[in-house]
Scaffold this active site. Structure first.
Site, PDB file in Angstrom:
ATOM      1  N   LYS A  18      -5.397 -12.060  -6.684  1.00 44.55           N
ATOM      2  CA  LYS A  18      -4.192 -12.903  -6.572  1.00 44.55           C
ATOM      3  C   LYS A  18      -4.182 -13.721  -5.291  1.00 44.55           C
ATOM      4  O   LYS A  18      -3.928 -14.906  -5.295  1.00 44.55           O
ATOM      5  CB  LYS A  18      -2.944 -12.011  -6.527  1.00 44.55           C
ATOM      6  N   ARG A  92       7.744  -8.546  -8.994  1.00 42.11           N
ATOM      7  CA  ARG A  92       6.926  -7.469  -9.579  1.00 42.11           C
ATOM      8  C   ARG A  92       7.696  -6.664 -10.615  1.00 42.11           C
ATOM      9  O   ARG A  92       7.110  -5.859 -11.320  1.00 42.11           O
ATOM     10  CB  ARG A  92       6.458  -6.510  -8.476  1.00 42.11           C
ATOM     11  N   ARG A 126     -12.003  -1.547  -0.900  1.00 49.42           N
ATOM     12  CA  ARG A 126     -11.156  -2.445  -0.117  1.00 49.42           C
ATOM     13  C   ARG A 126     -10.688  -1.790   1.183  1.00 49.42           C
ATOM     14  O   ARG A 126     -10.190  -0.672   1.176  1.00 49.42           O
ATOM     15  CB  ARG A 126      -9.944  -2.834  -0.976  1.00 49.42           C
ATOM     16  N   ARG A 159      -6.199   1.887   2.881  1.00 55.80           N
ATOM     17  CA  ARG A 159      -4.853   2.356   2.541  1.00 55.80           C
ATOM     18  C   ARG A 159      -4.943   3.586   1.653  1.00 55.80           C
ATOM     19  O   ARG A 159      -5.850   3.717   0.835  1.00 55.80           O
ATOM     20  CB  ARG A 159      -4.092   1.248   1.798  1.00 55.80           C
ATOM     21  N   ARG A 170      -1.713   4.011  -9.368  1.00 59.31           N
ATOM     22  CA  ARG A 170      -1.134   2.778  -8.835  1.00 59.31           C
ATOM     23  C   ARG A 170      -1.197   1.662  -9.880  1.00 59.31           C
ATOM     24  O   ARG A 170      -0.236   0.895 -10.051  1.00 59.31           O
ATOM     25  CB  ARG A 170      -1.920   2.394  -7.585  1.00 59.31           C
TER      26      ARG A 170
END
Length: 223
Positions: A18, A92, A126, A159, A170
Site C-alpha cells: 500500500k 480500515r 519486514r 514489530r 493479524r
C-alpha cells in the site's frame, strides 16, 4: 490541474505494498499522500490529548481504537479541504468509512488483493525504523547495514505483529474488518481491485486508472 479535487483511498492488508503504491501515485499525480500511521506517530510526538490517549494503548500492546484514529484523521482532513489527496491506512473499518462519508465524497477506491502466502512471507521479513516508520524487507529491500536504518544509523526492530506466529491472526483480523468497507465501496461503483504478487506488475494498471481521472505530472516510465 483538474477542476474537481480528487479524493482517493488505497485499501490493502498489511504487507500488500500500500505504502509503495501510495508514494508512486502521489509522485505521479501530485496528490497529498496521507498516511494514518504517519499522523499517529506525529500525534504521539506532539504529546497532545489524542497523542497521550493513543500512547496509553500502544504501551499496553493494544491496537489504537477506531474513535482515536478517526479523530486524528478527521482533524488532518479538515486542514486539507483544498487539496487533492490519497488516504493510506484509513478507513480500515465500517465505522471509519462512515465518519469519512460525513466530511467528503470519495471518487476512487483502490483495493490491493495479494495472496495470503505472499503477505505472510513479506511481513515475516519486514523490519521497521520506529521513529520514522521506514520499512525494510530483508528479501528485496534490505538496509545497507544489517539491522540499521540507512538514514539515521539507529537500530531497526521487528514489530511483534510482524513475527511469523502473529501474522496469520493479524491478516484474518484485517480481512474481517475490511470486508464491509470493500462491500460498501463496491456497491457505490467506485472500487477498483488489483491482484498480483508484485507491486511493479500491478502499478501500470493503477497508473492507467488514475490517468483517466487526473492528468499525470510524471510518465509511468519515470517511476
Amino acid at each position: 490541474m483538474a477542476s474537481k479535487l480528487l479524493r482517493a483511498v488505497v485499501l490493502g492488508p498489511p504487507g500488500s505494498g500500500k505504502g509503495t503504491v501510495c508514494e508512486r501515485i502521489a509522485r505521479s499525480f501530485g496528490l497529498q499522500h496521507l498516511s494514518s500511521g504517519q499522523f499517529l506517530r506525529e500525534s504521539l510526538r506532539g504529546g497532545g490529548e489524542v497523542g497521550i490517549l493513543a500512547k496509553q494503548y500502544l504501551e499496553r500492546g493494544l491496537l489504537v481504537p477506531d474513535h482515536v484514529i478517526t479523530h486524528v484523521m478527521m482533524t488532518e482532513l479538515e486542514k486539507r479541504q483544498e487539496q487533492h489527496w490519497l488516504l493510506d491506512g484509513f478507513p480500515r473499518t465500517l465505522g471509519q468509512a462512515e465518519a469519512l462519508d460525513r466530511i467528503c465524497e470519495l471518487d476512487l477506491v483502490i483495493s490491493l488483493n495479494i495472496p495470503f502466502e505472499t503477505l505472510k512471507d513479506r511481513l515475516s521479513a519486514r523490519w521497521v525504523h520506529p521513529a520514522s516508520g521506514r520499512v525494510y524487507n530483508m528479501d528485496f529491500n534490505p538496509p545497507h547495514v544489517q539491522g540499521i536504518d540507512d538514514l539515521t544509523g539507529e537500530p531497526l526492530v521487528q514489530r511483534e505483529d510482524d513475527k511469523p506466529e502473529a501474522v496469520a491472526a493479524r491478516l484474518r483480523k484485517y480481512k474481517d474488518a475490511a470486508k464491509p468497507v470493500i462491500e460498501l465501496y463496491k456497491s457505490r461503483g467506485i472500487l477498483h481491485s488489483f491482484s498480483g504478487t508484485e507491486t511493479n506488475k500491478i502499478w501500470p494498471y493503477v497508473y492507467t486508472l488514475l490517468s483517466s481521472k487526473i492528468p499525470p505530472i510524471l510518465s509511468d516510465e519515470e517511476n
